[in-house]
Motif scaffolding. Structure first.
Motif, short mmCIF file in Angstrom:
data_model
loop_
_atom_site.label_atom_id
_atom_site.label_comp_id
_atom_site.label_asym_id
_atom_site.label_seq_id
_atom_site.Cartn_x
_atom_site.Cartn_y
_atom_site.Cartn_z
N SER A 44 -0.80 -11.47 2.77
CA SER A 44 -1.01 -11.87 1.38
C SER A 44 -2.38 -12.49 1.14
O SER A 44 -2.81 -12.58 0.00
N ASP A 45 -3.08 -12.90 2.21
CA ASP A 45 -4.41 -13.46 1.97
C ASP A 45 -5.48 -12.37 1.91
O ASP A 45 -6.67 -12.66 1.78
N ARG A 46 -5.09 -11.11 2.03
CA ARG A 46 -6.07 -10.03 1.94
C ARG A 46 -5.86 -9.27 0.62
O ARG A 46 -4.73 -9.05 0.22
N GLU A 47 -6.95 -8.87 0.00
CA GLU A 47 -6.83 -8.02 -1.20
C GLU A 47 -6.64 -6.57 -0.77
O GLU A 47 -5.89 -5.82 -1.38
N ILE A 48 -7.42 -6.19 0.26
CA ILE A 48 -7.26 -4.82 0.76
C ILE A 48 -6.89 -4.87 2.23
O ILE A 48 -7.22 -5.81 2.94
N CYS A 49 -6.16 -3.84 2.68
CA CYS A 49 -5.59 -3.87 4.02
C CYS A 49 -6.65 -3.62 5.08
O CYS A 49 -7.77 -3.22 4.78
N GLU A 50 -6.25 -3.80 6.34
CA GLU A 50 -7.19 -3.66 7.45
C GLU A 50 -7.77 -2.25 7.52
O GLU A 50 -8.93 -2.06 7.86
N ILE A 51 -6.96 -1.26 7.24
CA ILE A 51 -7.44 0.12 7.35
C ILE A 51 -8.50 0.40 6.27
O ILE A 51 -9.57 0.93 6.56
N CYS A 52 -8.20 0.03 5.03
CA CYS A 52 -9.15 0.27 3.94
C CYS A 52 -10.44 -0.53 4.15
O CYS A 52 -11.51 -0.15 3.68
N ASP A 53 -10.31 -1.66 4.86
CA ASP A 53 -11.43 -2.57 5.05
C ASP A 53 -12.31 -2.18 6.25
O ASP A 53 -13.41 -2.69 6.41
N ASP A 54 -11.81 -1.27 7.09
CA ASP A 54 -12.48 -0.95 8.35
C ASP A 54 -13.65 0.01 8.10
O ASP A 54 -13.45 1.14 7.68
N SER A 75 1.67 -8.75 0.98
CA SER A 75 1.45 -8.17 -0.35
C SER A 75 1.05 -6.72 -0.16
O SER A 75 0.98 -6.23 0.97
N LEU A 76 0.79 -6.04 -1.26
CA LEU A 76 0.39 -4.64 -1.16
C LEU A 76 -1.12 -4.53 -1.29
O LEU A 76 -1.74 -5.21 -2.11
N CYS A 77 -1.71 -3.65 -0.49
CA CYS A 77 -3.15 -3.40 -0.56
C CYS A 77 -3.49 -2.86 -1.95
O CYS A 77 -2.80 -2.00 -2.48
N ARG A 78 -4.55 -3.38 -2.53
CA ARG A 78 -4.93 -3.01 -3.88
C ARG A 78 -5.40 -1.55 -3.96
O ARG A 78 -5.37 -0.91 -5.00
N SER A 105 -8.42 9.30 11.47
CA SER A 105 -9.35 8.19 11.25
C SER A 105 -9.71 8.01 9.78
O SER A 105 -10.61 7.26 9.44
N GLY A 106 -8.98 8.72 8.89
CA GLY A 106 -9.27 8.57 7.47
C GLY A 106 -8.48 7.42 6.85
O GLY A 106 -7.97 6.55 7.55
N LEU A 107 -8.37 7.44 5.53
CA LEU A 107 -7.64 6.40 4.81
C LEU A 107 -6.25 6.92 4.42
O LEU A 107 -5.95 8.10 4.61
N TYR A 108 -5.45 6.02 3.85
CA TYR A 108 -4.10 6.38 3.45
C TYR A 108 -3.87 6.10 1.97
O TYR A 108 -4.65 5.38 1.34
N HIS A 109 -2.77 6.65 1.47
CA HIS A 109 -2.28 6.24 0.16
C HIS A 109 -0.76 6.27 0.21
O HIS A 109 -0.17 7.30 0.52
N VAL A 110 -0.13 5.13 -0.07
CA VAL A 110 1.33 5.04 0.01
C VAL A 110 1.93 5.19 -1.39
O VAL A 110 1.63 4.40 -2.29
N LEU A 111 2.77 6.20 -1.58
CA LEU A 111 3.34 6.47 -2.91
C LEU A 111 4.51 5.54 -3.24
O LEU A 111 4.84 5.34 -4.39
N HIS A 112 5.17 5.00 -2.22
CA HIS A 112 6.37 4.18 -2.39
C HIS A 112 7.52 4.96 -3.02
O HIS A 112 8.14 4.53 -3.98
N GLY A 113 7.77 6.12 -2.43
CA GLY A 113 8.91 6.92 -2.88
C GLY A 113 8.53 8.38 -3.00
O GLY A 113 7.41 8.77 -2.65
N VAL A 114 9.48 9.20 -3.45
CA VAL A 114 9.25 10.62 -3.69
C VAL A 114 9.88 11.01 -5.01
O VAL A 114 10.83 10.36 -5.45
N LEU A 115 9.39 12.09 -5.58
CA LEU A 115 10.00 12.61 -6.80
C LEU A 115 11.40 13.10 -6.47
O LEU A 115 11.60 13.78 -5.47
N SER A 116 12.36 12.73 -7.27
CA SER A 116 13.70 13.24 -7.07
C SER A 116 14.30 13.56 -8.43
O SER A 116 14.73 12.66 -9.14
N PRO A 117 14.28 14.84 -8.82
CA PRO A 117 14.77 15.19 -10.16
C PRO A 117 16.20 14.72 -10.39
O PRO A 117 16.52 14.22 -11.46
N ILE A 118 17.07 14.86 -9.36
CA ILE A 118 18.48 14.54 -9.55
C ILE A 118 18.69 13.03 -9.68
O ILE A 118 19.47 12.56 -10.48
#
Lengths: 202, 266
Positions: A66-76, A55-58, A103-116
């Protein structure tokens, strides 16, 4: 003559995958038909688990179990919660993790802006990123790809974050290791010049 | 133009790209010599690719193309103009994307038209230093429509052929131009157009760029012309364009963080 239905079904399923044409699809299907070891059952099991057990980290929207609400990195607890690195896809997280230098956290956008292509702000996890700023974040690192779309996304986020107190940075760019100056394009070369660094005298 | 040689060297404008295979991209190009074509660029998603930087969208490059089994393969690429100033701000990216999108939507594969190619390159050059980029875009739309054979009739009524007088008129996408107030009122789908907006559109249509660029329409007139042109283009394409909504969102970023509702285009 038509192929037996189970074979044809597998070929059709393979051909729907990116980069696989009808010929490759039938080659794969017949390979699996012939193998006597556990290749086919293992593949079937892995495919079923893929959707069922992930699943996706909240928080950061990276892929997680899928049994985790937040991923290992966010949870560390050892990770630095004041820095968020913004990337396009989950695979980018793994690429950055392999460097071992972040050693920081991440944020995944799941794509990029594409005007065209008509991919807009609402198609990405941008609002979710802005919502995270409430949590004592001091720096946002924009690590989208160095492409037209990646740059547009970074510029857009830069504008949206302009009023906030966080420091917004962008990954440096320039010449790749082992590259060749004469083949560099204008854009890369100009940015390499702009981002030049003082040589440490050893 | 049928391709006899196995390789060809041509200036090209990169329209769009899609990722395929391990590290390849399928590019849609508008070339000077072959018109719109699809071509494969191998390995360009690798960081060390020597071609990647020369094949970004709206880059003007000289390409060496080789005939592959189904598609052309890009063997060499060298940037002629990357339009760097346009890439440095969101408005520039939006406007350049709009130029690209119109070409992509209005042209068919393997129908060469060097005049369309040169118009696009010149438009991108003009956008780089334009004080009024919207005027550059309107000029581009009208010239492109000329080259495509969709030139809107702005001099006489599309129904009764009466000479258009200096007063507010109607515009009908279906009729391909202006209608006089009498005909316009009774034509379904015709929309009003102010005298001022029409005057500027006529000026842009019959002037060269140098003459056209002295025009200084008020912001409301700019908006009116933009909506009208996009209405006409959408009618011709029978589907909505993607970039106008991006451009509108960027425009409102300056004034507010909230994104306004899109202007209806039909």
């Amino acid at each position: 003559m038509q192929l037996p239905e189970p074979v044809q079904k597998l070929i059709d399923a393979f051909s729907r995958l990116p980069g696989i044409g009808p010929k490759t699809a039938s080659r794969l299907a017949f390979y699996l038909l012939r193998t006597t070891d556990d290749t086919a059952p293992a593949l079937a099991e892995a495919l079923q688990a893929l959707k069922a057990n992930t699943s996706l980290c909240r928080v950061c929207f990276n892929i997680t179990l899928s049994d985790r609400e937040i991923c290992e990195i966010c949870d560390d607890p050892r990770r630095d919660r004041s820095v968020i690195c913004v990337v396009e896809e989950p695979l980018d997280v793994f690429a950055l993790e392999r460097t071992g230098g972040y050693s920081g956290l991440y944020h995944v956008l799941h794509g990029v802006l594409s005007p065209i292509e008509g991919i807009g702000v609402d198609d990405l996890r941008i609002q979710e990123l802005l919502d995270r700023l409430k949590e004592n974040v001091t720096e946002i690192i924009l690590a989208t790809n160095p492409s037209m779309e990646g740059d547009a996304t970074a510029m857009y986020l830069g504008r949206r974050l302009a009023g906030s107190k966080v420091r917004v940075t962008r990954l440096a760019r320039g010449l790749p290791v082992g590259g060749d100056l004469e083949y560099a394009d204008q854009n890369t070369l100009k940015r390499a010049l702009d981002g030049r660094q003082t040589l440490e005298r050893g | 133009m049928p391709l006899r040689e196995r390789t060809i060297r041509t200036p090209a404008l990169v329209l769009r790209h899609r990722e395929i295979g391990e590290a390849d991209r399928l590019l849609v190009l508008y070339t000077e010599q072959l018109g719109k074509i699809h071509a494969i660029a191998k390995g360009v998603r690798k960081l060390k690719s020597r071609k990647a930087g020369h094949l970004e969208p709206f880059t003007h490059s000289t390409l060496q193309l080789a005939k592959g089994r189904d598609l052309m393969i890009i063997t060499q690429a060298e940037t002629l103009n990357a339009f760097l100033p346009l890439r440095e701000n969101l408005a520039g990216v939006g406007h350049a994307s709009y130029v690209i999108e119109l070409i992509d939507r209005f042209t068919y594969e393997n129908e060469e038209n060097p005049r369309i190619f040169h118009l696009a390159i010149r438009t991108l050059e003009r956008l780089q230093r334009a004080k009024d980029p919207l005027l550059v875009l309107r000029f581009y739309e009208l010239r492109l429509l000329d080259l495509l054979g969709f030139r809107p009739e702005l001099q006489q009524c599309g129904l009764c052929q009466a000479e258009i007088k200096a007063q507010d008129q109607y515009f009908s996408a279906e009729r391909g131009g202006v209608l006089c107030p009498n005909c316009g009122r009774s034509t379904p789908g015709a929309r009003p157009i102010s005298m001022e907006a029409l005057r500027y559109l006529r000026h842009l249509q019959r002037s060269n760029f140098q003459q056209a660029s002295v025009a200084r329409p008020r912001p409301e007139i700019h908006t009116e012309m933009e909506i009208l042109m996009q209405h006409y283009l959408t009618y011709l394409l029978e589907r909505n364009l993607n970039t106008p909504s991006f451009i509108r969102k960027i425009r409102h970023l300056d004034t507010t963080d909230h994104v306004p509702p899109a202007i209806e285009n039909d």
